[in-house]
Design a protein around this motif. Structure first.
Motif, PDB file in Angstrom:
ATOM      1  N   ILE A   1      61.925  55.502  -5.897  1.00 40.98           N
ATOM      2  CA  ILE A   1      62.804  54.279  -6.280  1.00 40.98           C
ATOM      3  C   ILE A   1      62.098  53.181  -6.685  1.00 40.98           C
ATOM      4  N   ARG A   2      62.555  52.473  -7.855  1.00 40.12           N
ATOM      5  CA  ARG A   2      62.034  51.586  -8.396  1.00 40.12           C
ATOM      6  C   ARG A   2      62.058  50.467  -7.325  1.00 40.12           C
ATOM      7  N   ALA A   3      60.763  49.736  -7.367  1.00 39.76           N
ATOM      8  CA  ALA A   3      60.449  48.525  -6.347  1.00 39.76           C
ATOM      9  C   ALA A   3      61.477  47.370  -6.840  1.00 39.76           C
ATOM     10  N   GLU A   4      61.842  46.852  -5.498  1.00 36.05           N
ATOM     11  CA  GLU A   4      62.895  45.803  -5.705  1.00 36.05           C
ATOM     12  C   GLU A   4      61.992  44.567  -6.599  1.00 36.05           C
ATOM     13  N   ARG A   5      62.620  44.079  -7.489  1.00 34.81           N
ATOM     14  CA  ARG A   5      62.432  42.905  -8.237  1.00 34.81           C
ATOM     15  C   ARG A   5      61.258  43.017  -8.930  1.00 34.81           C
ATOM     16  N   LEU A   6      60.920  44.351  -9.428  1.00 35.06           N
ATOM     17  CA  LEU A   6      59.727  44.624 -10.237  1.00 35.06           C
ATOM     18  C   LEU A   6      59.734  44.138 -11.458  1.00 35.06           C
ATOM     19  N   ALA A   7      61.035  44.266 -12.126  1.00 37.56           N
ATOM     20  CA  ALA A   7      61.100  43.548 -13.400  1.00 37.56           C
ATOM     21  C   ALA A   7      60.768  41.976 -13.575  1.00 37.56           C
ATOM     22  N   ASP A   8      61.444  41.375 -12.270  1.00 41.77           N
ATOM     23  CA  ASP A   8      60.928  39.687 -12.128  1.00 41.77           C
ATOM     24  C   ASP A   8      59.502  39.621 -12.184  1.00 41.77           C
ATOM     25  N   ARG A   9      58.857  40.498 -11.221  1.00 45.16           N
ATOM     26  CA  ARG A   9      57.228  40.123 -11.211  1.00 45.16           C
ATOM     27  C   ARG A   9      56.665  40.233 -12.326  1.00 45.16           C
ATOM     28  N   ARG A  10      57.037  41.393 -13.062  1.00 43.89           N
ATOM     29  CA  ARG A  10      56.483  41.886 -14.443  1.00 43.89           C
ATOM     30  C   ARG A  10      56.388  40.584 -15.476  1.00 43.89           C
ATOM     31  N   LEU A  11      57.833  40.301 -15.497  1.00 41.68           N
ATOM     32  CA  LEU A  11      58.117  39.070 -16.498  1.00 41.68           C
ATOM     33  C   LEU A  11      57.383  37.764 -16.261  1.00 41.68           C
ATOM     34  N   ASP A  12      57.458  37.388 -14.934  1.00 41.13           N
ATOM     35  CA  ASP A  12      56.665  36.150 -14.572  1.00 41.13           C
ATOM     36  C   ASP A  12      55.067  36.236 -14.478  1.00 41.13           C
ATOM     37  N   GLY A  13      54.681  37.472 -14.159  1.00 44.58           N
ATOM     38  CA  GLY A  13      53.211  37.754 -14.303  1.00 44.58           C
ATOM     39  C   GLY A  13      52.730  37.377 -15.781  1.00 44.58           C
ATOM     40  N   THR A  14      53.545  38.070 -16.640  1.00 45.09           N
ATOM     41  CA  THR A  14      53.416  37.845 -18.146  1.00 45.09           C
ATOM     42  C   THR A  14      53.420  36.454 -18.539  1.00 45.09           C
ATOM     43  N   HIS A  15      54.301  35.852 -18.071  1.00 44.16           N
ATOM     44  CA  HIS A  15      54.561  34.385 -18.234  1.00 44.16           C
ATOM     45  C   HIS A  15      53.487  33.515 -18.072  1.00 44.16           C
ATOM     46  N   ARG A  16      52.839  33.822 -16.632  1.00 41.80           N
ATOM     47  CA  ARG A  16      51.758  33.004 -16.105  1.00 41.80           C
ATOM     48  C   ARG A  16      50.506  33.424 -16.969  1.00 41.80           C
ATOM     49  N   ARG A  17      50.254  34.524 -17.337  1.00 47.62           N
ATOM     50  CA  ARG A  17      49.015  34.943 -18.132  1.00 47.62           C
ATOM     51  C   ARG A  17      48.891  34.441 -19.349  1.00 47.62           C
ATOM     52  N   VAL A  18      50.144  34.453 -20.150  1.00 46.41           N
ATOM     53  CA  VAL A  18      50.228  33.899 -21.475  1.00 46.41           C
ATOM     54  C   VAL A  18      49.865  32.457 -21.306  1.00 46.41           C
ATOM     55  N   HIS A  19      50.721  31.663 -20.558  1.00 50.57           N
ATOM     56  CA  HIS A  19      50.077  30.469 -20.410  1.00 50.57           C
ATOM     57  C   HIS A  19      48.816  30.069 -20.031  1.00 50.57           C
ATOM     58  N   ALA A  20      48.281  31.061 -18.931  1.00 53.02           N
ATOM     59  CA  ALA A  20      46.822  30.651 -18.703  1.00 53.02           C
ATOM     60  C   ALA A  20      45.656  30.904 -19.924  1.00 53.02           C
ATOM     61  N   PHE A  21      46.036  31.991 -20.732  1.00 55.45           N
ATOM     62  CA  PHE A  21      45.467  32.294 -22.043  1.00 55.45           C
ATOM     63  C   PHE A  21      45.474  31.266 -22.991  1.00 55.45           C
ATOM     64  N   VAL A  22      46.667  30.505 -23.257  1.00 52.93           N
ATOM     65  CA  VAL A  22      46.859  29.118 -24.230  1.00 52.93           C
ATOM     66  C   VAL A  22      45.886  28.221 -23.481  1.00 52.93           C
ATOM     67  N   ALA A  23      45.887  28.066 -22.259  1.00 56.15           N
ATOM     68  CA  ALA A  23      45.250  26.864 -21.761  1.00 56.15           C
ATOM     69  C   ALA A  23      43.766  27.164 -21.771  1.00 56.15           C
ATOM     70  N   SER A  24      43.492  28.410 -21.696  1.00 57.33           N
ATOM     71  CA  SER A  24      41.938  28.569 -21.822  1.00 57.33           C
ATOM     72  C   SER A  24      41.404  28.434 -23.244  1.00 57.33           C
ATOM     73  N   VAL A  25      42.348  28.657 -24.254  1.00 58.74           N
ATOM     74  CA  VAL A  25      41.974  28.619 -25.657  1.00 58.74           C
ATOM     75  C   VAL A  25      41.977  26.802 -25.918  1.00 58.74           C
ATOM     76  N   LEU A  26      42.933  25.956 -25.338  1.00 53.44           N
ATOM     77  CA  LEU A  26      42.990  24.603 -25.938  1.00 53.44           C
ATOM     78  C   LEU A  26      42.419  23.718 -24.989  1.00 53.44           C
ATOM     79  N   GLY A  27      42.273  24.175 -23.800  1.00 51.50           N
ATOM     80  CA  GLY A  27      41.456  23.245 -22.822  1.00 51.50           C
ATOM     81  C   GLY A  27      41.917  21.843 -22.708  1.00 51.50           C
ATOM     82  N   ASP A  28      41.190  20.931 -22.641  1.00 57.92           N
ATOM     83  CA  ASP A  28      41.544  19.464 -22.817  1.00 57.92           C
ATOM     84  C   ASP A  28      42.438  18.919 -24.072  1.00 57.92           C
ATOM     85  N   SER A  29      42.337  19.810 -25.043  1.00 59.01           N
ATOM     86  CA  SER A  29      43.020  19.349 -26.473  1.00 59.01           C
ATOM     87  C   SER A  29      44.502  19.804 -26.351  1.00 59.01           C
ATOM     88  N   ALA A  30      45.120  20.381 -25.127  1.00 63.32           N
ATOM     89  CA  ALA A  30      46.529  20.808 -25.222  1.00 63.32           C
ATOM     90  C   ALA A  30      47.400  19.788 -25.134  1.00 63.32           C
TER      91      ALA A  30
END
Length: 202
Positions: free
Chosen positions: A173-202
């Motif tokens: 049985i597929r875990a409840e709200r699995l899609a939401d966790r995957r989508l939100d996790g990707t969102h956070r990691r993408v934003h964190a990666f962009v922040a690590s690239v730009l640092g104080d210049s963002a």
């Protein structure tokens, strides 16, 4: 980058590994859980103006994706594409405090490993479908040659990959709200990666 609800639209290796395409807005409330806000629609000029780790002459050379006008912004937490002309170049644009913020990426030589995981969407991919991308840091550090690198889906289609649910085992049985966790996790990691690239210049 168009998100298609038809599973046959994905590549054969992807179709063999997944059996469900999750199509839901990136905004509003799903099953009582607030979702992260979707991006606002961006024009070519707005996309070009968003890049923080590239010089004006570099930005002028960026080729927009051929299907830009077909982008379904209501389903995008971020916008990413490979340059259709400069084969090794790629781009990620996020929305931060209502403003588009973009970074320019450059892909390394194709990997020879059998498989690898994208560090943004956490999707396991065949070796030829994941690539090491490097982004020049923003500001003085970038002008000195400092870069940040990570493994990402080679075609930068993380937003589609994360919506492809893994096949269920018999009686699973597929875990409840699995899609939401995957989508939100990707969102956070993408934003964190962009922040690590730009640092104080963002």
């Amino acid at each position: 980058m168009r998100i298609d609800a038809n599973p046959t639209a994905v590549s054969a290796p992807q179709a063999a590994r997944r059996d469900e395409f999750i199509l839901r807005p990136a905004t509003g409330i799903v099953d009582g859980v607030p979702r992260l806000e979707a991006m606002h629609a961006l024009t070519e000029d707005q996309l070009r103006a968003s890049f923080r780790n590239a010089e004006p002459d570099e930005v002028a050379e960026i080729a927009m994706p051929h299907d830009l006008l077909l982008a379904e912004w209501d389903y995008l937490d971020f916008f990413a594409w490979r340059d259709p002309i400069a084969a090794r170049s790629g781009y990620i644009v996020i929305e931060q405090d209502g403003e588009a913020v973009g970074i320019v990426l450059r892909a390394a030589d194709p990997s020879r490993v059998r498989s690898g995981m994208c560090n943004l969407c956490h999707t396991m991919q065949p070796g030829n479908q994941v690539a090491l991308f490097a982004a020049r840091r923003g500001g003085p550090e970038g002008r000195k040659g400092s870069v940040v690198g990570t493994y990402i889906c080679a075609d930068l289609s993380c937003h589609e990959s994360v919506r492809l649910a893994p096949p269920l085992a018999p009686n699973e049985i597929r875990a409840e709200r699995l899609a939401d966790r995957r989508l939100d996790g990707t969102h956070r990691r993408v934003h964190a990666f962009v922040a690590s690239v730009l640092g104080d210049s963002a």
